[in-house]
Design a protein around this motif. Structure first.
Motif: not given
Length: 120
Positions: A6-14, A33-46
């Motif tokens: 059962e899901v106890l909590w979840e996080h959805v980015p803005v 702790v979660v590792a991943g990626a975030s796009w910046k500069n209009l999806l031209a840079d991650q």
């Protein structure tokens, strides 16, 4: 999730179109702790991004790592002393192409060291 799935909590980015989690590890206190990626500069840079959440799902911190180019955290592990090790790829460091990238973090997200591996 609890032991029954059962899901106890979840996080959805803005803006879920620009952030993605790719790996997770847990601390003995139940925080994760979660590792991943975030796009910046209009999806031209991650950039690589790491988030830490309490056992109840509250964000404790989030931090971006990398430079200009494509950087991503693909895996994460917690060592016995609480240090975090992130492995991923980078084109903003190292030999200049897409290189293997690994870096160590304190439990609070402070970068302790980093190494890149690749050939020119």
């Amino acid at each position: 999730m609890d032991p029954l799935g059962e899901v106890l909590w979840e996080h959805v980015p803005v803006d879920p179109q620009v952030e993605s989690g790719r790996a997770i590890t847990a601390f003995t206190d139940g925080s994760v702790v979660v590792a991943g990626a975030s796009w910046k500069n209009l999806l031209a840079d991650q950039e690589a991004k790491v988030w830490r959440f309490s056992a109840e799902g509250s964000p404790l911190w989030q931090q971006s790592y990398g430079g200009d180019g494509y950087d991503a955290g693909e895996g994460i592990a917690r060592l016995i002393d609480g240090t975090l090790v992130v492995v991923g790829s980078t084109s903003s460091k190292g030999a200049g192409k897409t290189d293997l990238w690994t870096f160590g973090l304190s439990p609070e997200g402070e970068r302790l060291w980093e190494e890149t591996f690749g050939s020119p």
